[in-house]
Design a protein around this motif. Structure first.
Motif, PDB file in Angstrom:
ATOM      1  N   UNK A   4       7.474   8.509  11.841  1.00 43.98           N
ATOM      2  CA  UNK A   4       7.966   7.252  12.391  1.00 43.98           C
ATOM      3  C   UNK A   4       7.053   6.771  13.516  1.00 43.98           C
ATOM      4  N   UNK A   5       6.651   7.684  14.372  1.00 46.06           N
ATOM      5  CA  UNK A   5       5.754   7.327  15.471  1.00 46.06           C
ATOM      6  C   UNK A   5       4.441   6.786  14.922  1.00 46.06           C
ATOM      7  N   UNK A   6       3.954   7.425  13.885  1.00 46.83           N
ATOM      8  CA  UNK A   6       2.731   6.949  13.216  1.00 46.83           C
ATOM      9  C   UNK A   6       2.920   5.512  12.731  1.00 46.83           C
ATOM     10  N   UNK A   7       4.024   5.268  12.059  1.00 48.06           N
ATOM     11  CA  UNK A   7       4.258   3.939  11.494  1.00 48.06           C
ATOM     12  C   UNK A   7       4.338   2.876  12.585  1.00 48.06           C
ATOM     13  N   UNK A   8       5.047   3.211  13.650  1.00 45.65           N
ATOM     14  CA  UNK A   8       5.189   2.243  14.736  1.00 45.65           C
ATOM     15  C   UNK A   8       3.839   1.928  15.362  1.00 45.65           C
ATOM     16  N   UNK A   9       3.035   2.967  15.527  1.00 47.66           N
ATOM     17  CA  UNK A   9       1.747   2.713  16.159  1.00 47.66           C
ATOM     18  C   UNK A   9       0.807   1.935  15.237  1.00 47.66           C
ATOM     19  N   UNK A  10       0.825   2.261  13.959  1.00 44.60           N
ATOM     20  CA  UNK A  10       0.019   1.486  13.007  1.00 44.60           C
ATOM     21  C   UNK A  10       0.438   0.021  13.066  1.00 44.60           C
ATOM     22  N   UNK A  11       1.737  -0.188  13.044  1.00 43.84           N
ATOM     23  CA  UNK A  11       2.236  -1.559  13.085  1.00 43.84           C
ATOM     24  C   UNK A  11       1.772  -2.303  14.322  1.00 43.84           C
ATOM     25  N   UNK A  12       1.898  -1.650  15.455  1.00 48.66           N
ATOM     26  CA  UNK A  12       1.537  -2.339  16.695  1.00 48.66           C
ATOM     27  C   UNK A  12       0.040  -2.606  16.767  1.00 48.66           C
ATOM     28  N   UNK A  41       0.835  -1.210   0.000  1.00 46.01           N
ATOM     29  CA  UNK A  41       0.000   0.000   0.000  1.00 46.01           C
ATOM     30  C   UNK A  41       0.863   1.251   0.000  1.00 46.01           C
ATOM     31  N   UNK A  42       0.687   2.084  -1.008  1.00 46.33           N
ATOM     32  CA  UNK A  42       1.362   3.386  -1.009  1.00 46.33           C
ATOM     33  C   UNK A  42       0.406   4.455  -0.501  1.00 46.33           C
ATOM     34  N   UNK A  53       5.121   3.655   2.115  1.00 40.75           N
ATOM     35  CA  UNK A  53       4.503   2.374   1.742  1.00 40.75           C
ATOM     36  C   UNK A  53       4.459   1.444   2.940  1.00 40.75           C
ATOM     37  N   UNK A  54       3.403   0.655   3.004  1.00 42.45           N
ATOM     38  CA  UNK A  54       3.302  -0.365   4.047  1.00 42.45           C
ATOM     39  C   UNK A  54       2.939  -1.681   3.367  1.00 42.45           C
ATOM     40  N   UNK A  55       3.592  -2.772   3.759  1.00 43.11           N
ATOM     41  CA  UNK A  55       3.294  -4.062   3.131  1.00 43.11           C
ATOM     42  C   UNK A  55       3.276  -5.158   4.181  1.00 43.11           C
ATOM     43  N   UNK A  56       2.287  -6.027   4.111  1.00 44.66           N
ATOM     44  CA  UNK A  56       2.239  -7.170   5.024  1.00 44.66           C
ATOM     45  C   UNK A  56       2.885  -8.393   4.390  1.00 44.66           C
TER      46      UNK A  56
END
Ligand code: ADP
Ligand code: MG
Length: 725
Positions: A270-278, A223-224, A300-303
């Motif tokens: 970065x904080x956003x990304x970490x929280x989305x991930x968690x 996902x971009x 981009x985020x990819x599972x």
């Protein structure tokens, strides 16, 4: 200054990062993973063995659920959810809008004596009836018969969603009408997976594999997206209402975006990304994040890949979570395919393959000859499907948003072709030229073994211009739009490959008459036939080049540049026949989809055009005439004092103001046209007449942006919005 733009800039400058949530520090990722999912281990611990086994058979082998199990599962699910603090349960479903919808109900039922008891029966788990009459159904459901049911999808695990205001047990469901017709995006995904399994089993049987292990399609969507500060978002009515900027001059060419402009901001992202991930880890979404994308403020985020149906639900959940977490950090997550003209757009690369527990990945070239033959067959099946149903693949990525991306020189072109990579292309070339008897020695079981170079497991992905690329052990459908549900593309891929495997199995069954000794020769012939008939869709070169467009036309490949051209592809006779044959979508269901998507296209453009008129009139025109007035009075004053004043700028502004006024009036006139015979005609008109009129308004406005005094300009500029890094 007091303009919304200046206020936004000031707010962004003064942004203070929030403290990270406590659980960041307290809990390790491993402890979190799947913590909010009613998954296999939770079920194993809580369900009686026979019930557990029955549910597993449904989840892993695609068998029907024993109805008596439902009450027991429901009760265990409820206990688990209440332990986790849930007060409500929600049937989650996926209407044709591509969004995620939920209907919430409380667990509590009054007990008649002044209190309430928590209740959740098997019946409530299995079936719900949301008042979904306002969801688009493309004519399947008239409002007087507005019953729609949500039905528990046993194959996708239930989960808990934590909100600031409460905790909800979410149950993924299919959404169908009272006649059993699919009103949603999930049902056809499940049906298409079933079709693929049936046909794959026939092919595997010919190769001597008869264990019947469920063959599933697998999907890994990349996902971009863009992140911009919310203050800018709210200062742009176009972003707010259309998800994309309808105005905005491109940043000066060659200009580097200054990383240090707002030093604190990368931490925020970065904080956003970490929280989305968690948050996603808790929900069992196997996500891994990538930070860098081409455009400024694009990520981009990819599972990790999963079964296609679960990946689809998880992708929806990922989008929901990204939007929600972005807000917490004062940002807006833009998933539109083209939020900023002239800046790289966003896609969703859907990696797709198929496999089973015993076979592994069927698109893995492997290294033993025997497996290569099997691989080549499955690969050829994909090639045939993509060639035969190009129009369908083009149609399932056709949206108003994606039109701004496909065909521009940064995303795959609108022509559907397959990139195989040099080695695989060479293999298929040999198959095509050699044929069964000449260059390939008789007697070996495998096709072209002796001439096959060992295929690298990861052929890499050097060609970014291809809409459909083989990337080592899977295909990657890159034309999918960033804001789209991946369901439609997956349904198309599953079904066209089911059709090809059906064709292959039938050919091979006939040619061998059940004699395995004849398989090799039959396979060679079949592969040669397929690559001869369908090899035109294979293209390893530069998809952006002029030559390719000419070459593709010579090869008879279709090139549908807009959604208005592409969406009617859903009613092509071969597409109708395809979906009916494999019971994925009836003619009525298919038609309802085409109607819904055409309607969405028309609505999107109508909304954008109306917004454009409003913004042009109430924001841009006033700013331009104010500046024009300033210039004019300066000019008049200076002349009065006997000075010379070069009126170039005034002339230019005056002529652009006229263009803006004329353009806006023209757009308004064009929008007023009504009385179209059908949605196809309306979409055609919007595409051919309204979009060009919008472009004319934009051109005048964007040119004014480069001239009008900065302190008067009302809309946050591209450069400002894209600062956030
Ligand atoms: P790249 O950077 O080359 O695109 P990644 O390793 O990031 O490669 O993979 C992209 C996506 O492809 C991931 O979601 C990954 O899980 C997925 N993928 C890998 N193997 C398969 C498969 N067999 N079926 C479906 N998706 C797959
Ligand atoms: Mg990729």
């Amino acid at each position: 200054g007091g303009s919304p733009r200046m206020a936004a800039i000031s707010a962004v400058t003064n942004y203070k990062p929030a403290n990270p949530p406590m659980n960041f520090i307290e809990t390790t990722t491993q402890d979190l993973y799947g913590a909010n999912v009613f998954g296999k281990s939770e079920m194993k611990a809580r369900l009686p063995k026979p019930v557990f086994k029955s549910v597993m058979k449904t989840m892993e082998a695609g068998q029907k659920l024993d109805p008596t199990a439902a009450d027991i599962v429901a009760s265990a699910m409820k206990d688990w959810a209440i332990e986790k603090g849930a007060t409500h349960y929600a049937h989650v479903f996926y209407p044709l809008t591509g969004a995620t919808a939920e209907k919430h109900d409380s667990f509590l039922t009054p007990d008649g004596e002044g209190s309430a008891v928590a209740e959740f029966s098997g019946a409530q788990l299995i079936q719900g009836e949301p008042d979904g009459s306002s969801f688009p159904t493309g004519g399947i459901r008239a409002t007087f018969e507005a019953r729609g049911y949500t039905i528990w999808d046993v194959t996708s695990p239930a989960y808990i969603l934590e909100n600031d205001n409460g905790t909800t047990l979410c149950i993924p469901t299919a959404f169908v009408s009272w006649t059993g017709e699919a009103l949603d995006k999930k049902t056809p995904v499940l049906r298409s997976m079933q079709a693929l399994n049936v046909q794959a089993q026939r092919v595997l049987k010919l190769f001597g594999y008869e264990d019947g292990a469920l063959v599933s399609s697998t999907a890994g969507p990349e996902q971009e997206y863009f992140l911009i500060d919310r203050n800018f978002f709210f200062a742009r009515p176009d972003l707010l209402n259309a998800g994309r900027t309808l105005f905005g001059a491109k940043p000066p060419k060659g200009q580097e975006f200054d990383d240090h402009y707002f030093g604190a901001i990368p931490d925020r992202v970065l904080a956003f990304m970490l929280e989305v991930e968690r948050e996603l880890f808790k929900l069992g979404v196997p996500v891994k994040t990538r930070h860098n994308e081409v455009a400024p403020s694009q990520y981009e985020i990819a599972p990790m890949f999963e079964f296609a149906n679960v990946a689809t639900d998880h992708q929806q959940l990922t989008m929901t979570m990204m939007r929600r977490v972005a807000e917490k950090y004062g940002m807006t997550c833009l998933m539109h395919e083209k939020p900023f003209a002239g800046v790289n757009g966003s896609g969703k690369h859907v990696n797709w393959s198929m496999g089973s527990k015993t076979q592994g990945n069927l698109l893995d070239p492997g290294d033993t000859p025997h497996e290569n033959a099997k691989f080549l067959l499955f690969c050829a099946a994909v090639i045939r499907g993509v060639h035969k149903y190009q129009g369908l693949l083009r149609a399932v990525v056709a949206t108003a948003g994606n039109d701004h991306r496909l065909g521009a020189n940064e995303a795959p072109p609108a022509i559907i072709s397959i990139f195989l990579g040099d080695q695989l292309m060479d293999v298929f070339d040999q198959i095509k030229q050699g044929g069964a008897s000449s260059s390939i020695p008789k007697g070996t079981l495998t096709v072209g073994v002796d001439t096959l170079p060992p295929l690298p497991k990861d052929a890499g992905d050097r060609n970014r211009t291809s809409p459909f690329a083989f990337t080592g052990n899977r295909f990657e459908f890159r034309a999918v739009g960033s804001g789209q549900s991946i369901a439609g593309p997956l349904v198309a891929m599953n079904t066209i490959v089911a059709d090809s495997l059906d064709y292959c199995a039938t050919q091979l069954e006939e040619a061998t008459g059940g004699d395995p000794a004849k398989l090799n020769a039959a396979l060679q012939k079949l592969l040669t036939d397929i690559i001869t008939e369908h090899g035109a869709v294979v293209f390893n070169g530069d998809g952006y080049s002029e030559e390719w467009h000419a070459e593709a036309e010579k090869r008879g490949l279709i090139n549908r540049k807009t959604s208005a051209d592409a969406l009617p592809g859903l009613e092509a006779p071969e597409v109708k026949a395809l979906f009916s044959k494999y019971n994925v979508l009836s003619e009525r269901e298919l038609e309802s989809r085409m109607e819904t998507y055409l309607e969405q296209y028309c609505k999107t453009i109508a909304v954008e055009a109306a917004l454009m008129v409003e913004i042009a009139r109430t924001l841009i025109f006033p700013a331009a005439v104010r500046y024009q007035g300033e210039l004019a009075s300066t000019c008049a004053n200076l002349k009065m004092l006997g000075y010379d004043f070069d009126t170039n700028t005034l002339d230019k502004v005056t002529s652009l103001v006229k263009d803006l006024q004329d353009g806006t009036a023209d757009l308004e006139t064009k929008m007023a046209k009504h009385g179209f015979a059908d949605l196809k005609e309306e979409s055609r008109y919007l595409c051919d007449s309204v979009l060009p009129a919008m472009l004319a308004v934009r051109t005048a406005a964007d040119e004014l942006e480069g001239i009008v005094a900065d302190d008067i300009w009302p809309l946050p500029t591209y450069q400002e919005m894209l600062f956030v890094k």
